[in-house]
Each structure stands twice: as structure tokens, then as C-alpha cells.
Motif scaffolding. Structure first.
Motif, PDB file in Angstrom:
ATOM      1  N   CYS A  29      -4.250  -0.370  -1.458  1.00 54.78           N
ATOM      2  CA  CYS A  29      -3.240  -1.091  -0.872  1.00 54.78           C
ATOM      3  C   CYS A  29      -2.760  -1.482  -2.038  1.00 54.78           C
ATOM      4  O   CYS A  29      -3.371  -2.352  -2.859  1.00 54.78           O
ATOM      5  CB  CYS A  29      -3.412  -2.087   0.230  1.00 54.78           C
ATOM      6  SG  CYS A  29      -1.953  -3.281   0.556  1.00 54.78           S
ATOM      7  N   CYS A  32      -3.043  -5.710  -1.039  1.00 48.81           N
ATOM      8  CA  CYS A  32      -4.314  -6.431  -1.131  1.00 48.81           C
ATOM      9  C   CYS A  32      -5.483  -5.519  -1.758  1.00 48.81           C
ATOM     10  O   CYS A  32      -6.506  -5.941  -1.622  1.00 48.81           O
ATOM     11  CB  CYS A  32      -4.622  -6.763   0.447  1.00 48.81           C
ATOM     12  SG  CYS A  32      -4.959  -5.362   1.349  1.00 48.81           S
ATOM     13  N   CYS A  47      -1.269  -0.195   5.183  1.00 48.67           N
ATOM     14  CA  CYS A  47      -2.893  -0.731   5.227  1.00 48.67           C
ATOM     15  C   CYS A  47      -3.249  -1.192   6.388  1.00 48.67           C
ATOM     16  O   CYS A  47      -2.502  -1.925   7.064  1.00 48.67           O
ATOM     17  CB  CYS A  47      -2.655  -1.713   4.116  1.00 48.67           C
ATOM     18  SG  CYS A  47      -3.926  -2.893   3.841  1.00 48.67           S
ATOM     19  N   CYS A  50      -3.532  -5.468   5.557  1.00 54.47           N
ATOM     20  CA  CYS A  50      -2.573  -6.377   5.708  1.00 54.47           C
ATOM     21  C   CYS A  50      -1.300  -5.763   6.352  1.00 54.47           C
ATOM     22  O   CYS A  50      -0.368  -6.518   6.185  1.00 54.47           O
ATOM     23  CB  CYS A  50      -2.475  -7.065   4.244  1.00 54.47           C
ATOM     24  SG  CYS A  50      -1.558  -5.702   3.146  1.00 54.47           S
ATOM     25  N   TYR A  52       0.765  -3.690   4.949  1.00 56.83           N
ATOM     26  CA  TYR A  52       1.788  -3.261   3.875  1.00 56.83           C
ATOM     27  C   TYR A  52       1.769  -1.876   4.007  1.00 56.83           C
ATOM     28  O   TYR A  52       0.812  -1.201   4.034  1.00 56.83           O
ATOM     29  CB  TYR A  52       1.173  -3.665   2.714  1.00 56.83           C
ATOM     30  CG  TYR A  52       2.361  -3.645   1.556  1.00 56.83           C
ATOM     31  CD1 TYR A  52       3.423  -4.281   1.527  1.00 56.83           C
ATOM     32  CD2 TYR A  52       2.067  -2.649   0.459  1.00 56.83           C
ATOM     33  CE1 TYR A  52       4.359  -4.267   0.439  1.00 56.83           C
ATOM     34  CE2 TYR A  52       2.992  -2.300  -0.569  1.00 56.83           C
ATOM     35  CZ  TYR A  52       4.114  -3.248  -0.515  1.00 56.83           C
ATOM     36  OH  TYR A  52       5.114  -3.253  -1.543  1.00 56.83           O
TER      37      TYR A  52
HETATM   38 ZN   LIG Z   1      -3.102  -4.363   2.277  1.00 56.99          ZN
END
Ligand SMILES: [Zn+2]
Length: 295
Positions: A29, A32, A47, A50, A52
Motif C-alpha cells: 500500500c 500504509c 488496500c 486502510c 487506499y
Molecule cells: Zn493501506
């Protein structure tokens, strides 16, 4: 072309290839660093921790493209397989592109990718000299001439002849301009041979070992023969492939393309060049210029 068709039959294989080159260790990611993710369509990674989402082409020269990636790949394949490069018209015909402008803009984007960000500087024994490019009248040193661009040439001198090269467009042959360009191209500590032009003398204050050699005293009558070979090769290529029809505004990109090809002239594998150019295309930021942004 048969190799190409086998390797990249569709968009998915192109996206897979980009992911492999961009994230050889697997995707992590971008926010993160988690490696737990879902793969979605069009090279999108989501992800699991998180949420994303990132696409494999975001932040690269392929970002915002409206054309299939496979067409881009074909363009890159074509560019690396033509020994002397290709003009925009040549690329337009080869790919059957509707627009000359698209072919032109793609070649410019690819030239940007031919310079590796943070690439190594030349080291060892270096020959250096400037040359005028373009224009009809001959230029006067240190002052420049109308319609002409000044290019600084640096070439590594190795037992076999010429090692790697770097070319940079400079505003004039002043001590300041020469020093700034040299710092970009050559590692301090290197030995730099030039002719007797005084502006090179300040190189020693930047950690270079400078060996000025005046034309009069050089045994061959030429203090930096390698740079003159490069200058004539470049000019022949530029006139041959691009008909010399390049504005000064874009000259540096052509210098970069020539350098890319020259420094890999002994590479046997075109596949490796293809990989290298894709790799560099992924690490070059999307081009912001208005005239390049919509293709
Ligand atoms: Zn992430």
C-alpha cells in the motif's frame, strides 16, 4: 512484432507487466505499506487495511492516457527496435495513429523517460567540449549565434575508445554555465580534459582534476577527439532521423534520446532495452506541460 504479440496479447498482460516492473517485490500500500490487498480491474490495487486505492499507472507517464496501454507498449517496442530511432511521422504510420500530434507527444514523453532520475554521473577520464547545433551561420565561441544552440559534450575515455556519454544544452560557454552542467554530468574527482578555453579553469574549484590542453600543443592537433566524434554522430542522427527540425526548446530531449541509444549501443538484447524504458517510464512523473497533457 511476433514476440510482442505473444507477450502482450491484451490490456491485462500489459498491466501485469507494469505491476511486475514497478513492484518487483509485490504490491505494498502506497499509504500504509500493508501488503494485504485486492486486485481490481484496470491495474487498480485496493488496500485491505486502510482502503487506499492505487493504480499501477498513477504517477507515471501513462497516467491520464486515453489510449490502450497495449498501444503504448507497441510504441515503446517500436522505438527500442529501430536502431536510429523514429520520427513522429514514422511512429504515426507504424502504429496507425490517427493523429500526428499524439505520436509527437508520445515520443516526447518517452524521451523524458530515457533519462533515469538520479542516474550515475560519468567517472574516470573525461573529454569535454562544446559544439553548436542547428542554425546556418557558424557561431562564435562564448557568445552564441542566432538560431544555434550550444551543447556540452562529455565522453568517458576508455581503452576501447568511448565509454558512456552525457550531453547537455547550455546557455553559453561561460565558466558558470560550464560548471553547472559539469556538476550534473561528471562525478567530482574525475579527470577532465578540455582544450585551452579559459572558462574550464574554474572546474578545479569544484573538485575536478582539470587537464587543459591547448590545440597548438596537442600532438594530434585535437585535444578532445572523442567529443568531436560524438558531435558528428549526433548531428548525423539528428539530421537523418529528425531532419534537424527541432526547436531549441526541445533539443535537450533529443540529446537525451541520442545518449540513451549511444550508451546502450552494444546491448544485444532489445528486450532488455524495452524493459529498461518501461522501468524508467514508471519512475518519471507525468508531464505537466499543457501541450503534452491530453494524449
Ligand atoms: Zn493501506
Amino acid at each position: 512484432m511476433i514476440d510482442f504479440m505473444d507477450m502482450f496479447p491484451n490490456e491485462e498482460t500489459c498491466l501485469e507487466y507494469l505491476s511486475m516492473v514497478r513492484w518487483p517485490e509485490g504490491y505494498a500500500c502506497l499509504r500504509c505499506s500493508s501488503t494485504r490487498h485486492w486486485k481490481k480491474a484496470r491495474g487498480l490495487y485496493s488496500c485491505q487495511d486502510c482502503g487506499y486505492e492505487a493504480s499501477v499507472i498513477v504517477g507515471t507517464i501513462f497516467q491520464d492516457t486515453h489510449k490502450p496501454l497495449r498501444l503504448w507498449f507497441q510504441a515503446i517496442w517500436y522505438v527500442v527496435n529501430q536502431k536510429n530511432g523514429v520520427s513522429a511521422l514514422g511512429l504515426q504510420k507504424a502504429l496507425g495513429l490517427g493523429s500526428y500530434h499524439t505520436a509527437w507527444a508520445w515520443l516526447h514523453k518517452l524521451r523524458r523517460a530515457m533519462v533515469r532520475p538520479g542516474r550515475d554521473r560519468l567517472t574516470g577520464l573525461i573529454q569535454m567540449d562544446e559544439t553548436f547545433v542547428g542554425g546556418k551561420r557558424s557561431g562564435k565561441r562564448g557568445r552564441g549565434a542566432e538560431g544555434k544552440a550550444l551543447v556540452l559534450i562529455a565522453a568517458e575515455e576508455v581503452p576501447e575508445g568511448i565509454g558512456r556519454i552525457r550531453l547537455a544544452q547550455i546557455s553559453d560557454a561561460s565558466s558558470d554555465a560550464l560548471t553547472q552542467a559539469t556538476l550534473q554530468m561528471v562525478e567530482p574527482g574525475s579527470v577532465i580534459c578540455t582544450d585551452g578555453w579559459e572558462s574550464y579553469n574554474s572546474l578545479v574549484t569544484h573538485g575536478y582534476i582539470h587537464r587543459p590542453c591547448s590545440h597548438k600543443n596537442a600532438s594530434s592537433g585535437d585535444a578532445t577527439p572523442l567529443t568531436h566524434q560524438i558531435a558528428s554522430l549526433f548531428k548525423r542522427w539528428w539530421l537523418g532521423t529528425h531532419q534537424g527540425a527541432v526547436s531549441q526548446e526541445h533539443l535537450q530531449y533529443y540529446l537525451d534520446e541520442f545518449t540513451f541509444r549511444f550508451n546502450r549501443r552494444t546491448s544485444k538484447s532489445r528486450g532488455k532495452l524495452f524493459y529498461r524504458l518501461i522501468e524508467q517510464a514508471l519512475s518519471v512523473n507525468p508531464i505537466q506541460s499543457k501541450f503534452l497533457s491530453t494524449t
